[in-house]
Design a protein around this motif. Structure first.
Motif, mmCIF file in Angstrom:
data_model
loop_
_atom_site.group_PDB
_atom_site.id
_atom_site.type_symbol
_atom_site.label_atom_id
_atom_site.label_comp_id
_atom_site.label_asym_id
_atom_site.label_seq_id
_atom_site.Cartn_x
_atom_site.Cartn_y
_atom_site.Cartn_z
ATOM 1 N N TRP A 186 -0.423 -0.641 -10.455
ATOM 2 C CA TRP A 186 -0.203 -1.953 -9.845
ATOM 3 C C TRP A 186 1.062 -1.935 -8.982
ATOM 4 O O TRP A 186 2.068 -1.289 -9.318
ATOM 5 N N ASN A 187 1.007 -2.661 -7.872
ATOM 6 C CA ASN A 187 2.188 -2.888 -7.013
ATOM 7 C C ASN A 187 2.788 -1.591 -6.489
ATOM 8 O O ASN A 187 3.983 -1.529 -6.189
ATOM 9 N N GLU A 205 3.100 1.899 -3.916
ATOM 10 C CA GLU A 205 3.087 2.173 -2.480
ATOM 11 C C GLU A 205 3.132 3.686 -2.254
ATOM 12 O O GLU A 205 3.942 4.378 -2.849
ATOM 13 N N TRP A 232 -4.307 -2.926 -8.580
ATOM 14 C CA TRP A 232 -4.132 -4.211 -7.898
ATOM 15 C C TRP A 232 -2.790 -4.287 -7.172
ATOM 16 O O TRP A 232 -1.759 -3.795 -7.642
ATOM 17 N N ASN A 233 -2.811 -4.912 -6.013
ATOM 18 C CA ASN A 233 -1.611 -5.199 -5.210
ATOM 19 C C ASN A 233 -0.916 -3.936 -4.708
ATOM 20 O O ASN A 233 0.280 -3.954 -4.412
ATOM 21 N N LYS A 265 -0.421 -0.596 -2.027
ATOM 22 C CA LYS A 265 -0.463 -0.322 -0.585
ATOM 23 C C LYS A 265 -0.505 1.193 -0.393
ATOM 24 O O LYS A 265 0.292 1.924 -0.973
ATOM 25 N N TYR A 307 -7.345 -6.149 -4.251
ATOM 26 C CA TYR A 307 -6.092 -6.583 -3.632
ATOM 27 C C TYR A 307 -5.262 -5.400 -3.142
ATOM 28 O O TYR A 307 -4.038 -5.369 -3.297
ATOM 29 N N ASP A 314 -4.118 -2.863 -0.010
ATOM 30 C CA ASP A 314 -3.987 -2.662 1.426
ATOM 31 C C ASP A 314 -4.065 -1.162 1.718
ATOM 32 O O ASP A 314 -3.156 -0.418 1.368
ATOM 33 N N SER A 329 -9.759 -6.041 -0.776
ATOM 34 C CA SER A 329 -9.146 -4.756 -0.411
ATOM 35 C C SER A 329 -9.676 -4.289 0.936
ATOM 36 O O SER A 329 -10.830 -4.548 1.288
#
Length: 293
Positions: free
Chosen positions: A172-173, A175, A191-192, A194, A211, A213, A232
């Motif tokens: 999650w979250n 990058e 989720w969330n 990138k 969710y 990116d 997504s």
């Protein structure tokens, strides 16, 4: 280097501000912070039985050692630490450390372990515990076996290979994460995130991969996975079936079979999504499946 061998330490800060020590077959018993604020320490075949063994300590080499349960919060604010062939029973280890290398290490209770660390290399590490590796950066992992939920939350710049994860809410979250040749099972994966990439992975998930990116999946298997890809942007190449797909916001999804394709025109723009699939069993009432092909 000064050698310490076959000793038992019980006092607090037993070797406080030490440097250039070679420690072997030694027990650090009832005494907090035994090797705090120290430099250039080698420890082998030794036992840590109480709290905070390494704090603010740099250039540490640990070989065939054991952290018992009460040796919690054992390695905080350290730089340049190498641990091999060791067993760690204690939770909350490795916080705000830089340049950490572990090889053949087992964590039997890794709750809240590896938080806010930078430049981490893990090879053949086994972990049991929730909230592993939160807010770390620049991690290279090979051969991890993890049993614990909420792993890798907020991690940046991670590569993980040849690993097995049983982990709800993993990644999650995050990058800039690449996951390769891994088996992952757990609800709500990714989720969330990138820039999350899966290569040659097998994944089982309830409502996973949402969710995100820039989600990329290459030659992956999504078995028993439903309500995937909600909100997504996706470039997914799926080998085999997907149980159901729900409202991706853009990109392309390739799969051999989709059980249910749910594209709600009042929620997402169907023109931004392309589906390449041999067969779809069921579509939502307001989805124009032909327009997606």
């Amino acid at each position: 280097m000064q050698e310490i061998k076959n000793k038992v330490f019980n006092e607090e800060r037993a070797l406080f501000r030490s440097s250039d020590l070679k420690i072997s077959t030694t027990v650090f018993d009832k005494g907090e912070s035994p090797i705090k604020e120290s430099r250039n320490i080698e420890v082998s075949e030794s036992l840590f039985r109480y709290k905070y063994p390494f704090w603010y300590t740099n250039n540490i080499k640990v070989d065939r050692c054991t952290w018992f349960d009460m040796a919690r919060a054992g390695v905080w604010y350290c730089r340049d630490i190498d641990v091999v062939d060791s067993l760690i029973q204690a939770p909350k280890n490795f916080r705000r450390c830089d340049n950490v290398s572990l090889r053949n290490v087992t964590f039997t209770n890794a709750a809240e372990t590896f938080w806010h660390c930078n430049n981490v290399k893990l090879k053949d590490v086994r972990v049991k515990g929730d909230y592993f590796a939160m807010d770390c950066s620049n991690m290279e992992i090979d051969g991890l076996i993890l049993d614990g939920n909420y792993s890798f939350d907020g991690v940046k710049n991670l590569t993980i290979k040849n690993s097995q994860l049983i982990s709800k809410d993993a990644f999650w979250n995050t990058e800039n994460v690449t996951v390769e040749n891994c088996f992952i099972t757990g609800e709500y994966i990714g989720w969330n995130a990138k820039n999350l990439t899966f290569i040659n992975c097998t994944i089982e998930s309830l409502q996973g991969l949402c969710y995100i990116d820039n989600l990329v999946m290459k030659n992956c298997n999504l078995f028993n996975t439903n309500l995937a890809f909600e909100f997504s942007t996706v470039d997914a190449d799926i080998h085999g079936d997907v149980e159901s797909v729900l409202n991706p916001t853009g990109g392309i999804i390739k799969a051999e079979h989709i059980g249910e394709l749910i594209i709600e025109k009042d929620v997402v723009d169907p023109s931004a999504i392309k589906i390449v699939c041999d067969s779809v069993d069921k579509t939502s009432d307001n989805a124009d499946y032909e327009a997606l092909m």
